[in-house]
Scaffold this active site. Structure first.
Site, short mmCIF file in Angstrom:
data_model
loop_
_atom_site.label_atom_id
_atom_site.label_comp_id
_atom_site.label_asym_id
_atom_site.label_seq_id
_atom_site.Cartn_x
_atom_site.Cartn_y
_atom_site.Cartn_z
N LYS A 51 -0.20 2.51 -14.09
CA LYS A 51 0.62 1.42 -14.64
C LYS A 51 -0.06 0.66 -15.77
CE LYS A 51 4.51 1.20 -12.14
NZ LYS A 51 5.85 1.09 -12.70
N SER A 305 -0.69 9.11 -8.44
CA SER A 305 -0.39 7.97 -9.31
C SER A 305 -1.10 6.68 -8.96
CB SER A 305 1.13 7.72 -9.32
OG SER A 305 1.60 7.45 -8.01
#
Length: 509
Positions: A51, A305
């Protein structure tokens, strides 16, 4: 068109704060699945998540006037950390609205980077509504976690790195999906360079907003969103991500909580890294793809992720892992209530490894036991177990996919002993965790005494631990001790333990 993102991704400003993460081969998993499995290690970013890329790229594109008024975002945690780090690097004031359900580790990490945290609502959408209210009231710039071209372009650098690092086209690429920003960015770049590569999004089954949108041909909102994979707990796919995804993504796979837990274990065994549930989502989808398609000798890559999870969640994750891998089954079996019935039942199971055993005396006619046992994955082994038990005269029911049984019933089996039950002694026993050790204990008891309570759970340690209640008449306590001494396992008499007296006993010694 998705191709319009190529220049955006190539020009994305992310490496002031982000790093190019490696792709590592998951050697153990590759051998097991018969394919070459790769992991894109976004868990190795400074904020332990991809992110950071999109958040910084968006911040970099803001005007000085926008930066001076500060930024605000709604996030379940990873976008929040990325934006907080970007704001700290640029000297910009940041306010992050996070759902109250966000793991504390993520809340603390955001605060540690200088951002102000506001906890509001129970899911992303409630937090987002409140964040937009702050925009209207204070003139701050809202930095969306996924529905923004600059954010999508920043996330797309993950795909750019994969193309550069792997060099030859993959057979399939698996990308986790929450709001769709990562999938849109990665898919846009990879599809442009490797059009032959299958691009597959992976969602939690209880938060499948992309699957819903593709089925209906339009973005729609889920009425409920599961929170286990909090990084993907989004009720509606982003507008801009959906525009890109629907044109170039080949397939969407949904996976269960148990399957995510199993993937977390796989990642740990191959990398010694601990992924968060959303971080392991893509690998869970990869495994399901191999199982359903029979793929062999293919080049498959999953994006790992993120790794932001509370340590205490690992207890739950570990509990569900073997079921997610279909290596453990949960069954309920009815057996006669008489001495020797436990031993006979264990003999009927053969040499299978028992992972859990819960039982409490209820009547003098029959007993129901809650049993966990190891089974071979990917076949009909469990059905064979049920057939074998039926042939031996047992009534057995499969509870492996029963959420209530796994979440609650397994811990609630028991209760107090009936007042009219014969006196019982309570023993806590340790034994070496190897096949046959439990049966040895039961065989030594023989048919002389009736077992009135039994609890055992495999915790992956060298020694197993059981709590057993045995109906022993007052004049036979010495004989009982002789038998236990003869078995050779360490044991403790817990009959006077206040926990037993308060919750399990009937008040009689």
């Amino acid at each position: 068109m998705p191709h319009s993102y190529i220049k955006r991704i190539l020009d994305a400003r992310v490496y002031d704060v982000a790093r190019q993460t490696p792709i590592d081969e998951a050697a153990l998993l590759s051998a097991r699945l018969g394919n070459r499995v790769w992991l894109k290690r976004e868990d190795l970013q400074p904020v332990f998540s991809f992110k950071l890329r999109g958040a910084y790229n968006k911040m970099y594109r803001l005007s000085e006037a926008q930066r001076s008024r500060g930024v605000v975002a709604a996030s379940a945690g990873n976008h929040a950390q990325g934006l907080a780090m970007a704001a700290q690097r640029m000297g910009v004031r940041a306010v992050i609205v996070m759902p109250r359900t966000t793991p504390q580790i993520k809340v603390d990490a955001v605060r540690a980077r200088g951002a102000r945290v506001v906890l509001h609502g129970d899911a992303f959408d409630e937090a987002s509504t409140y964040a937009k209210k702050l925009v209207a009231e204070q003139g701050m710039t809202y930095v969306h976690p996924f529905d923004d071209p600059d954010v999508i372009a920043g996330q797309g650098t993950v795909g750019m790195e994969i193309v550069r690092q792997h060099q030859a086209p993959l057979d399939a690429l698996f990308v986790p999906v929450g709001g769709g920003g990562l999938l849109a960015g990665v898919a846009a770049f990879v599809h442009y360079v490797w059009p032959q590569t299958k691009i597959i999004g992976v969602e939690p089954a209880d938060a499948a907003c992309l699957k819903l949108a593709l089925q209906r041909g339009r973005r729609d909102r889920l009425s409920e969103v599961g929170l286990f994979a909090d990084g993907c707990a989004v009720a509606q796919i982003g507008k801009e991500p959906f525009r890109v995804i629907r044109e170039i993504v080949d397939e969407v796979i949904t996976v269960s909580t148990d399957e995510m837990c199993a993937a977390i274990k796989d990642i740990f065994e191959d990398t010694r890294g601990i992924a968060e549930p959303a971080g392991a989502l893509a690998l869970a989808g990869l495994k399901k793809y191999v199982e359903e398609t029979g793929a062999r000798n293919e080049e498959l890559l999953a994006i790992l992720s993120g790794a932001n999870t509370n340590f205490d969640r690992l207890r739950y994750i570990s509990e569900r892992t073997e079921i997610g891998e279909r290596r453990e089954a949960i069954i309920s079996v009815t057996i006669p209530e008489k001495p020797g019935s436990f031993r006979a039942f264990c003999s009927a199971l053969g040499k299978r490894n028992i992972t859990e055993f819960n039982y409490r005396y209820a009547t003098d006619r029959f007993a129901r036991v809650f049993v966990g046992l190891s089974v071979a994955p990917g076949g009909n082994d469990l059905q064979q177990v049920l057939n074998d038990l039926k042939r031996e005269g047992y009534d057995a029911e499969d509870l492996t996919d029963n959420e209530m049984a796994k979440l609650h019933i397994r811990y609630m089996v028991g209760g107090r002993a009936p007042e009219n039950m014969d006196p019982e002694r309570i023993y806590r026993v340790e034994f070496p965790e190897r096949p046959g050790a439990l049966l040895k204990f039961l065989a030594a008891l023989g048919q002389r005494w009736n077992i009135s309570m039994f609890h055992y759970r495999n915790h992956g340690a060298a020694y197993g631990r059981i709590l057993v209640g045995i109906q022993v008449p007052a004049g036979q306590k010495g004989a009982m001790r002789e038998v236990l001494d003869g078995i050779g396992y360490p044991y403790w008499d817990e009959s006077a333990n206040p926990a037993y007296q308060l919750y399990l006993g009937n008040g009689a010694d």
